[in-house]
Design a protein around this motif. Structure first.
Motif, PDB file in Angstrom:
ATOM      1  N   ASP A   1       0.827  -1.206   0.000  1.00 53.37           N
ATOM      2  CA  ASP A   1       0.000   0.000   0.000  1.00 53.37           C
ATOM      3  C   ASP A   1       0.862   1.257   0.000  1.00 53.37           C
ATOM      4  O   ASP A   1       0.536   2.238  -0.655  1.00 53.37           O
ATOM      5  CB  ASP A   1      -0.951   0.011   1.201  1.00 53.37           C
ATOM      6  CG  ASP A   1      -2.154  -0.889   0.985  1.00 53.37           C
ATOM      7  OD1 ASP A   1      -2.459  -1.196  -0.179  1.00 53.37           O
ATOM      8  OD2 ASP A   1      -2.792  -1.277   1.967  1.00 53.37           O
TER       9      ASP A   1
ATOM     10  N   CYS B   1       1.270   4.177  -3.024  1.00 47.91           N
ATOM     11  CA  CYS B   1       0.776   5.483  -2.553  1.00 47.91           C
ATOM     12  C   CYS B   1      -0.667   5.412  -2.052  1.00 47.91           C
ATOM     13  O   CYS B   1      -1.439   6.362  -2.186  1.00 47.91           O
ATOM     14  CB  CYS B   1       0.889   6.538  -3.655  1.00 47.91           C
ATOM     15  SG  CYS B   1       2.567   6.762  -4.229  1.00 47.91           S
ATOM     16  N   ARG B   2      -1.011   4.282  -1.456  1.00 48.45           N
ATOM     17  CA  ARG B   2      -2.355   4.129  -0.900  1.00 48.45           C
ATOM     18  C   ARG B   2      -2.384   4.420   0.597  1.00 48.45           C
ATOM     19  O   ARG B   2      -3.447   4.466   1.196  1.00 48.45           O
ATOM     20  CB  ARG B   2      -2.871   2.718  -1.171  1.00 48.45           C
ATOM     21  CG  ARG B   2      -3.120   2.441  -2.636  1.00 48.45           C
ATOM     22  CD  ARG B   2      -3.418   0.978  -2.918  1.00 48.45           C
ATOM     23  NE  ARG B   2      -4.210   0.340  -1.911  1.00 48.45           N
ATOM     24  CZ  ARG B   2      -5.477  -0.053  -2.060  1.00 48.45           C
ATOM     25  NH1 ARG B   2      -6.069   0.133  -3.218  1.00 48.45           N
ATOM     26  NH2 ARG B   2      -6.119  -0.636  -1.077  1.00 48.45           N
ATOM     27  N   THR B   3      -1.213   4.581   1.214  1.00 48.76           N
ATOM     28  CA  THR B   3      -1.127   4.887   2.630  1.00 48.76           C
ATOM     29  C   THR B   3       0.186   5.590   2.918  1.00 48.76           C
ATOM     30  O   THR B   3       1.115   5.513   2.114  1.00 48.76           O
ATOM     31  CB  THR B   3      -1.222   3.603   3.490  1.00 48.76           C
ATOM     32  OG1 THR B   3      -1.221   3.955   4.874  1.00 48.76           O
ATOM     33  CG2 THR B   3      -0.054   2.677   3.225  1.00 48.76           C
TER      34      THR B   3
END
Length: 111
Positions: free
Chosen positions: A53, A57-59
């Motif tokens: 993630d 770049c999801r977190t």
């Protein structure tokens, strides 16, 4: 991914060699966010020692264990609050809700 690479003072070619890829593919991924396969994403996450993630770049959490611990801590705190609220009568719950609304508005004005 570019930031992770640059933090380690690696060129695109250096990174490509370390993950069995090509400099052209690394460039394409960094510039256009295209071409990242699941297999390469796994290799990159393992190489950089970050979770998928974060790599995608999801977190903002680099470490999924830290993320899981923070989520658990928040859930435990919310469960305790909910437990105490459920012990109250409906009338008292409404009063608590109104007090919280007022506190939030007051705190928002201070920001």
């Amino acid at each position: 991914m570019k930031i992770l690479r640059e933090e380690r003072n690696l060129t695109q070619k250096d990174l490509a060699e370390k993950v069995n890829s090509s400099q052209q593919l690394i460039s394409l991924i960094e510039k256009e966010n295209k071409g990242l396969t699941l297999e390469l994403a796994i290799k990159l996450a393992d190489f950089f020692q970050v979770n998928m993630d974060y790599l995608l770049c999801r977190t903002n959490y680099v470490d999924s264990i830290k993320m899981d611990a923070e989520i658990k801590e928040t859930a435990d705190r919310e469960k305790r609050i909910l437990y105490y609220v459920r012990l109250l009568s409906t009338k008292k719950q409404i009063i608590i809700e109104q007090i919280l609304d007022l506190l939030i508005k007051l705190l928002d004005k201070q920001d």
